[in-house]
Enzyme design. Structure first.
Site, short mmCIF file in Angstrom:
data_model
loop_
_atom_site.label_atom_id
_atom_site.label_comp_id
_atom_site.label_asym_id
_atom_site.label_seq_id
_atom_site.Cartn_x
_atom_site.Cartn_y
_atom_site.Cartn_z
N LYS A 117 0.84 -1.20 0.00
CA LYS A 117 0.00 0.00 0.00
C LYS A 117 0.87 1.24 0.00
O LYS A 117 0.49 2.27 -0.46
CB LYS A 117 -0.80 0.07 1.30
CG LYS A 117 -2.04 -0.69 1.30
CD LYS A 117 -2.79 -0.34 2.57
CE LYS A 117 -3.58 -1.56 2.96
NZ LYS A 117 -4.41 -1.59 4.01
N ARG A 118 2.01 1.07 0.64
CA ARG A 118 2.85 2.25 0.81
C ARG A 118 3.64 2.57 -0.44
O ARG A 118 4.36 3.54 -0.48
CB ARG A 118 3.76 2.04 2.02
CG ARG A 118 2.94 2.15 3.29
CD ARG A 118 3.58 1.58 4.51
NE ARG A 118 2.57 1.35 5.51
CZ ARG A 118 1.87 0.24 5.64
NH1 ARG A 118 2.08 -0.77 4.82
NH2 ARG A 118 0.95 0.11 6.56
#
Ligand code: GLU
Length: 484
Positions: free
Chosen positions: A256-257
């Site tokens: 996600k990052r």
């Protein structure tokens, strides 16, 4: 609950933008519900106040709507099992924790964060699995009372049974077993009075009569805790289906990052919802044959959880681009016309300068060459504005000292044509080449450069037929002036 009543939920935490992995989870839940005549529910899991991001719920709702994944119950639309936002259900969770306390399967823990941290470090040093050491499990009635009277903050933990095998069956992964020794005495209620994910998730799935829990594989290790909670309450467990992890092409975990994985970002880059939905549908699922292009409606008919694979699904942007091209190419002309007008307006152009017929001709010429709407102006800017410059590489290769003279003659012939069509331009070019005793290419390449400024594009005679005789001649004259 009747066993054949399908109710599934997408239960995101509002911690930011919707991730493509989240879209995949939402889509698979949606498709399963539509495919089995069940209900698709949106539940907001916002009990982790530290990670809460204002505006995230609106973004989630809007992104799901944009993708066409309409939910039957949830925030904004309501439903019989509301509220659908966990922070509005706190009394429900505390009541259920009370039930577990009465049953003797939950206990207060007054350990301070500092003590827990020291304990964790020691366990790490001894290479033990980090687990609560149950200091507060055996507090006497009096100790409990004294701590409460002293106003000591506490959490409520679950007393996990010793030495049992926790079993459940997963539609995608088959039979799964975990030893209870690996399960921590999990916190159910935090010191701020909010439930943890585990408690709220189980209580809500039960109370909202969820039949199938379909979620990402990263939640598989939480499932034994959930199974224990169902058992502690005396409730039936729903069916589980854990979707395969999303991987980068190098098979590392898609994170996600990594930034560029928010649905919002893809949307802004010009990906069509049809392409993105089609793409995420294929992340772990396939129809059992080699078909790859699907509309949402087709997916609703075809989808089944049985055809979801266990192995990680590789996220391949080239495939997404290809799907975008395919979906854009198969859109009805009128829809592309509206999109093109919107795109042109967005780039600051005055679309009233072009007739619909003109723009439709551009669409026909460019259809096989555009993956994104922006390609209309990036790959075919000359349909909208005369070339401001000419590709120096192409000049070097294709523009000879004689080219200007050749083109002047060709322009003269073009001007004499009465209302010419594509074939008339083509014949005129062939005739000029013959008269000058040169090859067609000696005219074609400089002509393409003169009208478009570029060395490639759709058929040259399609381009000049769309531009028309006057504009073509104007561009030839401008090029003769400017290319030295
Ligand atoms: N709130 C969890 C998430 O953010 C939900 C996991 C589940 O579906 O149980 O993904």
């Amino acid at each position: 609950m009747s066993p054949d009543k399908v109710r599934v939920r997408f239960a995101p935490s509002p911690t930011g933008f919707l991730h493509v992995g989240g879209l995949r989870t939402a889509l698979f839940n949606y498709l399963f519900a539509r495919n089995s005549g069940g209900k698709f529910i949106l539940r907001i899991e916002d009990t982790d106040r530290a990670r809460y991001v204002a505006g995230a719920v609106d973004n989630l709702v809007n992104t799901l709507r944009w993708a066409g994944l309409d939910y039957d119950e949830g925030p904004v639309v309501g439903g019989d099992f509301g509220p659908y936002v966990q922070s509005e259900r706190l009394d429900i969770y505390s009541k259920h924790v009370g039930t577990l306390m009465e049953k003797g399967v939950a206990y207060r823990c007054f350990c301070t964060p500092e003590r827990l941290e020291t304990m964790r470090k020691e366990q790490e040093k001894k290479k033990l699995q980090p687990k609560y050491d149950r200091t507060c499990l055996n507090l006497s009635e009096k100790e409990n009372r004294d701590n409460l009277a002293a106003g000591k903050p506490f959490v409520i933990r679950m007393k996990v049974p010793d030495n049992i095998t926790i079993k459940f069956s997963d539609i995608i992964r088959g039979d799964v077993e975990f030893s209870s020794e690996r399960v921590d005495d999990q916190v159910l209620l935090k010191s701020d009075g909010y439930p943890t994910y585990h408690l709220a998730n189980v209580v809500d799935d039960h109370l909202t009569e969820i039949s199938h829990v379909i979620r990402g594989e990263e939640w598989l290790s939480s499932t034994p805790k959930h199974v224990l909670l169902y058992a502690a309450f005396g409730w039936d467990v729903p069916k589980f289906a854990h979707l395969p992890l999303l991987l980068n092409p190098d098979r590392s975990k898609l994170s996600k990052r990594q930034g560029d994985v928010a649905v919002e970002d893809y949307r802004e880059k010009g990906y069509l919802k049809e392409a993105l939905v089609n793409f995420v549908a294929l992340l772990g699922w396939n129809p059992g044959d080699d078909r790859e292009i699907f509309s949402l409606v087709e997916l609703e008919k075809e989808f089944s959880l049985e055809k979801v694979n266990k192995s990680g699904a590789v996220f391949n942007v080239e495939k997404l681009n290809w799907l975008n091209f395919q979906h854009l190419r198969s859109k009805p002309e009128d829809e592309v016309l509206d999109m093109l007008k919107e795109h042109l307006t967005g780039t600051g152009m005055d679309v009233s300068r072009y007739t619909d017929d003109y723009l439709k001709e551009v669409i026909t010429a460019m259809r096989e060459r555009v993956t994104f709407m922006k390609d209309y102006t990036e790959k075919g800017p000359y349909f909208f504005v005369p070339p401001a410059e000419y590709d120096p590489e192409v000049i070097k290769k294709r523009w000879k000292p004689e080219s200007a003279g050749y083109l002047k003659r060709l322009a003269g012939l073009f001007l004499s044509l009465d209302n010419p069509g594509k074939i008339d331009f083509e014949n005129a070019l062939h005739r000029t080449a013959e008269e000058l005793n040169i090859s067609n290419g000696d005219l074609i390449h400089p002509l393409r450069l003169a009208v478009s400024g570029m060395g490639e594009g759709p058929g040259l005679f399609d381009i000049i037929n769309i531009l028309g005789k006057e504009e073509t001649v104007r561009r030839i004259n401008a090029a003769i002036e400017r290319i030295k």
